[in-house]
Scaffold this active site. Structure first.
Site, short mmCIF file in Angstrom:
data_model
loop_
_atom_site.label_atom_id
_atom_site.label_comp_id
_atom_site.label_asym_id
_atom_site.label_seq_id
_atom_site.Cartn_x
_atom_site.Cartn_y
_atom_site.Cartn_z
N GLU A 75 0.87 -1.16 0.00
CA GLU A 75 0.00 0.00 0.00
C GLU A 75 0.92 1.23 0.00
O GLU A 75 1.81 1.32 0.85
CB GLU A 75 -0.88 0.01 1.26
CG GLU A 75 -1.85 1.17 1.21
CD GLU A 75 -2.73 1.30 2.44
OE1 GLU A 75 -2.69 0.42 3.32
OE2 GLU A 75 -3.44 2.32 2.52
N ARG A 89 5.05 -12.93 9.62
CA ARG A 89 5.64 -11.63 9.33
C ARG A 89 6.96 -11.51 10.08
O ARG A 89 7.15 -12.12 11.12
CB ARG A 89 4.58 -10.61 9.64
CG ARG A 89 4.71 -9.53 10.54
CD ARG A 89 3.44 -8.77 10.92
NE ARG A 89 2.47 -8.43 9.90
CZ ARG A 89 2.48 -7.30 9.21
NH1 ARG A 89 3.39 -6.39 9.40
NH2 ARG A 89 1.55 -7.05 8.32
N LYS A 110 4.40 0.60 9.02
CA LYS A 110 4.53 1.90 8.37
C LYS A 110 3.91 3.00 9.21
O LYS A 110 4.43 4.11 9.25
CB LYS A 110 3.88 1.84 6.98
CG LYS A 110 4.78 1.21 5.95
CD LYS A 110 4.11 1.14 4.60
CE LYS A 110 3.23 -0.08 4.53
NZ LYS A 110 2.36 -0.12 3.37
P1 ATP Z 1 2.70 -2.17 7.62
O1 ATP Z 1 2.07 -2.53 8.92
O2 ATP Z 1 4.14 -1.98 7.73
O3 ATP Z 1 1.99 -1.05 6.93
P2 ATP Z 1 1.34 -3.79 5.80
O4 ATP Z 1 1.21 -5.27 5.74
O5 ATP Z 1 0.13 -3.01 6.08
O6 ATP Z 1 2.52 -3.47 6.77
P3 ATP Z 1 1.58 -3.48 3.01
O7 ATP Z 1 2.04 -2.34 2.20
O8 ATP Z 1 0.15 -3.85 2.93
O9 ATP Z 1 1.98 -3.21 4.49
O10 ATP Z 1 2.49 -4.74 2.73
C1 ATP Z 1 2.80 -5.25 1.48
C2 ATP Z 1 3.18 -6.69 1.63
O11 ATP Z 1 4.28 -6.84 2.51
C3 ATP Z 1 2.04 -7.50 2.21
O12 ATP Z 1 1.88 -8.66 1.44
C4 ATP Z 1 2.47 -7.80 3.60
O13 ATP Z 1 1.97 -9.02 4.01
C5 ATP Z 1 3.99 -7.79 3.50
N1 ATP Z 1 4.60 -7.41 4.78
C6 ATP Z 1 4.37 -6.29 5.48
N2 ATP Z 1 5.06 -6.29 6.64
C7 ATP Z 1 5.74 -7.46 6.67
C8 ATP Z 1 6.63 -8.06 7.61
N3 ATP Z 1 6.96 -7.46 8.74
N4 ATP Z 1 7.15 -9.27 7.30
C9 ATP Z 1 6.83 -9.87 6.14
N5 ATP Z 1 6.00 -9.36 5.23
C10 ATP Z 1 5.45 -8.17 5.47
MG MG Z 2 -1.49 -3.07 4.68
#
Ligand code: ATP
Ligand code: MG
Length: 578
Positions: free
Chosen positions: A45, A272, A282
Site C-alpha cells: 500500500e 511476518r 509503516k
Molecule cells: P505495515 O504494517 O508496515 O503497513 P502492511 O502489511 O500493512 O505493513 P503493506 O504495504 O500492505 O503493508 O504490505 C505489502 C506486503 O508486505 C504485504 O503482502 C504484507 O503481508 C507484506 N509485509 C508487510 N510487513 C511485513 C513483515 N513485517 N514481514 C513480512 N512481510 C510483510
Molecule cells: Mg497493509
C-alpha cells in the site's frame, strides 16, 4: 563487487523447494494447476516507505517467480485508501524494490486501475442478492457484528430489495451521500464463527482525493474485497500474505466463488518478520518521522530500506538475511545481530580499508624532521591483493585515537602509555616519551620518538610489540563529521505491554533510545576519503564500516555514517552455542 554484479539468479531453472511455500507451489506446478503457470505479486500500500519486513515478502514473492522460466511477479500498488496514500510513496517503493535487485518489467499495476471493474463486481453481488446497503454508522455495524463470544445480529437493512440496493449503491457512487452515511456489505452469515464472514463491509463512502483517480470516485472498496479480486484480475496463481490474513482466507475465497472471475488464486500465509529493537509498521514509522524522532523515512536508524541503504547496508546483505531467516508459520522476533552478521559478511568482502581517527589526539614525533614527509604502502584489502595499495603520508605530527592512549595503563593494556612502544599500522614503531596536558589536566598532546629502522612495519627482530594503532598525518588529514548510530529503541520489543493487567498501557514511543545518535565533529580521515563516492562504504581500520552520507556530505564538509562496528555479537553467540 558492486551491487549490480550481485543480483539474484534469475535463470529460472527448477530448484529444490526451500520452504513450505515453495513446496506448495512446486506441488501445484507439478500437478498442472493453472496450466502450469506461476504468478505471484508483491502488493504494497503506498502509504509509507518499505521496511525490512517488506524485503522478506519481496524476496519471497520475486524468488518464487524465479522458480520457473515463465514465472512472473507483479508489483501491484494496493491503493484503495486515498487518505493515507501518495505518489511520493509509489516512487520510493519502486526505487527500493529495484535497489534490492528485483525487476517487474511492464508488470506494474494499481488496484485503482480496477475501480470500475470492482464496482461492477459489487453490482453483480447486489443483483445476486449477495450484498446490501446498510444505512447505519460503521460503529453500529461493528457493534452488531459481535465478537468471538457473541454472535452477530442481522441489520434491519439486510432484507432491502435488490432494486433499492442497486439504486442506493449508484447514488453512493454519484456523491449524493456523506461519508459514513451508507456502507455496502456482503451478505454472508451473521452467525458465522468466523467474524470476517459476518457481512463484512465491502464499499464505503469517502470524499477524498485519490493520488491517481483524483475526484473520480467517492466510494472506495475495502481491502478484503479489492485484494483478492485484484489478484484474480491479474491471473495471480499464488497469493502469498502474512499470517494475520489466515482468518480472512474464507472471505478471500468467498468473493472469488461468487463472482465471474477466470482464475482462483491460492492464498498462502507466512509469518511476518519482527526484528529486535525496532518497529516494523509503516504507521508507527510514520509517527517517528512526524514527531521528529528521526530526520525522515531515510534516517539511517530507520528499519526502512531507504534508511538501511543510507546507513550503508548493501542489497546483497539484506537479501542474504532474508534467505537465512527462512519462511515459517509462526511469528517471532529475529535477533538484529543476525541482520548485522549478514551485513558484516558482505562488507568485509566488499569494502576497501582506510584510516580514520574519530576522537583525535595529537602525537608529535620529536626525532622526525620538521617539514619532511614519508610515504608508506597500505593495502586496500587484506584478502584481495589485486586491489593494490595506496600511499599513506606520514609526518612529524599525527593524530591517533584518544582511546588508544592511557596515562595509567591497566593490566592487559597493550596500546600506548608513557614509556610504551607501539606500532603505527603500516608505518613504524614509536615510543611515548612525554604527555602534555592543558590547565584542566586533560591530555592534549603526546610526544614520542620513532625508530626509523622499523619503517614500513619491519620491526627489528628482537622487539616484540603488542599494540598496533591506526593514525593519520595531521598535515594531510581531512576533517569530517561522523555520526555514530545505536539502536532506535531500548527495548527488544517496543510494542510489548507489561504483564500486570492493571498497569497503564505503554507506547512504543516510551522506549525510544535517547542516545541513538552521537555526532562527532572534527574527526580526521586520510585525504583520499574526500573524493570517495557518496553512498560508498569503507572500513576504517579497527573501528568499523562507514558510509559517506548521500544527503549531507559536501566536498568541504564531509559526513560519514557509521554503518556498523567490527565486533560481531552474533558470531560470538553462535560460537558459544556450538
Ligand atoms: P505495515 O504494517 O508496515 O503497513 P502492511 O502489511 O500493512 O505493513 P503493506 O504495504 O500492505 O503493508 O504490505 C505489502 C506486503 O508486505 C504485504 O503482502 C504484507 O503481508 C507484506 N509485509 C508487510 N510487513 C511485513 C513483515 N513485517 N514481514 C513480512 N512481510 C510483510
Ligand atoms: Mg497493509
Amino acid at each position: 563487487m558492486s551491487d549490480a554484479d550481485k543480483t539474484p539468479s534469475t535463470d529460472g531453472t527448477e530448484q529444490t523447494p526451500k520452504n513450505f511455500i515453495e513446496e506448495f507451489v512446486a506441488e501445484d506446478v507439478a500437478a498442472g494447476k493453472n496450466d502450469g503457470r506461476l504468478a505471484t505479486r508483491f502488493p504494497p500500500e503506498p502509504n509509507g516507505y518499505l521496511h525490512i519486513g517488506h524485503a522478506k515478502s519481496i524476496c519471497l514473492n520475486f524468488g518464487l517467480a524465479d522458480r520457473l522460466p515463465s514465472g512472473t511477479c507483479n508489483l501491484r500498488f494496493d491503493d484503495t485508501n486515498p487518505a493515507a496514500e501518495d505518489t511520493e510513496y509509489v516512487t520510493a517503493i519502486a526505487e527500493d524494490i529495484r535497489w534490492l535487485g528485483f525487476e517487474w518489467g511492464d508488470r506494474q499495476f494499481f488496484a485503482s486501475d480496477y475501480f470500475e471493474q470492482l464496482y461492477q463486481f459489487a453490482v453483480t453481488l447486489i443483483r445476486d442478492g449477495k450484498a446490501y446497503v446498510d444505512s447505519r454508522s460503521l460503529d453500529e455495524i461493528r457493534e452488531s457484528r459481535g465478537n468471538f463470544y457473541k454472535k452477530g445480529s442481522d441489520s434491519p437493512f439486510r432484507e432491502r430489495s435488490v432494486d433499492e440496493n442497486i439504486d442506493l449503491f449508484a447514488r453512493m457512487r454519484s456523491g449524493e451521500f456523506e461519508d459514513g452515511q451508507h456502507v455496502l456489505r456482503a451478505k454472508i452469515d451473521m452467525q458465522s464463527p468466523n467474524l470476517n464472514l459476518r457481512d463484512p463491509p465491502i464499499y464505503r463512502i469517502r470524499h477524498a482525493e485519490h493520488h491517481r483517480t483524483g475526484k473520480e470516485w467517492c466510494i472506495y472498496p475495502m481491502y478484503d474485497f479489492a485484494h483478492g479480486l485484484s489478484d484474480a484480475i491479474e491471473g495471480i496463481t499464488h497469493s502469498v500474505c502474512t499470517l494475520e490474513f489466515q482468518d480472512h482466507r474464507p472471505l478471500y475465497d468467498w468473493f472469488l466463488e461468487q463472482l465471474p472471475v477466470t482464475s482462483h488464486p491460492r492464498q498462502i500465509e507466512f509469518a511476518r518478520l519482527g526484528l529486535g529493537y525496532t518497529v516494523l509498521s509503516k504507521r508507527k514509522l510514520q509517527d517517528l518521522v512526524t514527531r521528529n524522532h528521526v530526520s525522515g523515512w531515510d534516517d539511517p536508524r530507520m528499519p526502512t530500506l531507504a534508511g538501511l541503504r543510507r546507513r550503508g547496508y548493501s542489497a546483497t546483505a539484506i537479501r542474504n538475511f532474508c534467505t537465512r531467516i527462512g519462511v515459517a508459520k509462526r511469528d517471532s522476533i529475529v535477533d538484529v545481530a543476525l541482520l548485522e552478521h549478514a551485513l558484516r559478511d558482505d562488507l568485509n568482502a566488499d569494502c576497501d580499508r582506510a584510516m580514520g581517527v574519530l576522537r583525535p589526539l595529537k602525537l608529535v614525533i620529536e626525532n622526525f624532521p620538521e617539514g619532511q614527509v614519508e610515504y608508506f604502502d597500505a593495502i586496500q584489502h587484506p584478502e584481495y591483493p589485486e586491489r593494490g595499495q595506496r600511499k599513506l603520508a606520514f609526518g612529524r605530527e599525527l593524530y591517533i585515537e584518544r582511546d588508544d592512549f592511557m596515562e595509567e595503563p591497566k593490566k592487559k593494556w597493550f596500546r600506548l602509555a608513557p614509556g610504551r612502544e607501539v606500532r603505527l599500522r603500516y608505518a613504524a614503531l614509536i615510543t611515548c616519551k612525554e604527555v602534555i596536558k592543558d590547565d584542566s589536566g586533560e591530555v592534549i598532546e603526546i610526544r614520542c620518538t620513532w625508530d626509523p629502522e622499523s619503517r614500513g612495519g619491519n620491526a627489528p627482530d628482537s622487539r616484540r610489540v603488542k599494540g598496533t594503532l591506526h593514525w593519520v598525518s595531521a598535515e594531510h588529514a581531512v576533517s569530517a563529521t561522523v555520526r555514530l548510530y545505536d539502536r532506535l529503541f531500548t527495548a527488544e520489543n517496543p510494542l510489548a505491554q507489561k504483564e500486570d493487567p492493571d498497569a497503564p498501557p505503554t507506547s512504543f514511543m516510551d522506549h525510544i533510545n535517547p542516545d541513538s545518535l552521537e555526532v562527532l565533529e572534527n574527526c580526521k580521515l586520510e585525504p583520499d576519503l574526500a573524493s570517495l563516492e557518496a553512498g560508498k562504504v569503507v572500513q576504517f581500520e579497527r573501528l568499523g564500516y562507514f558510509c559517506k552520507d548521500t544527503e549531507d556530505s559536501k566536498p568541504d564538509a564531509l559526513v560519514f555514517n557509521r554503518t556498523i562496528t567490527l565486533r560481531d555479537a552474533w558470531a560470538k553467540v553462535a560460537k558459544k552455542s556450538r
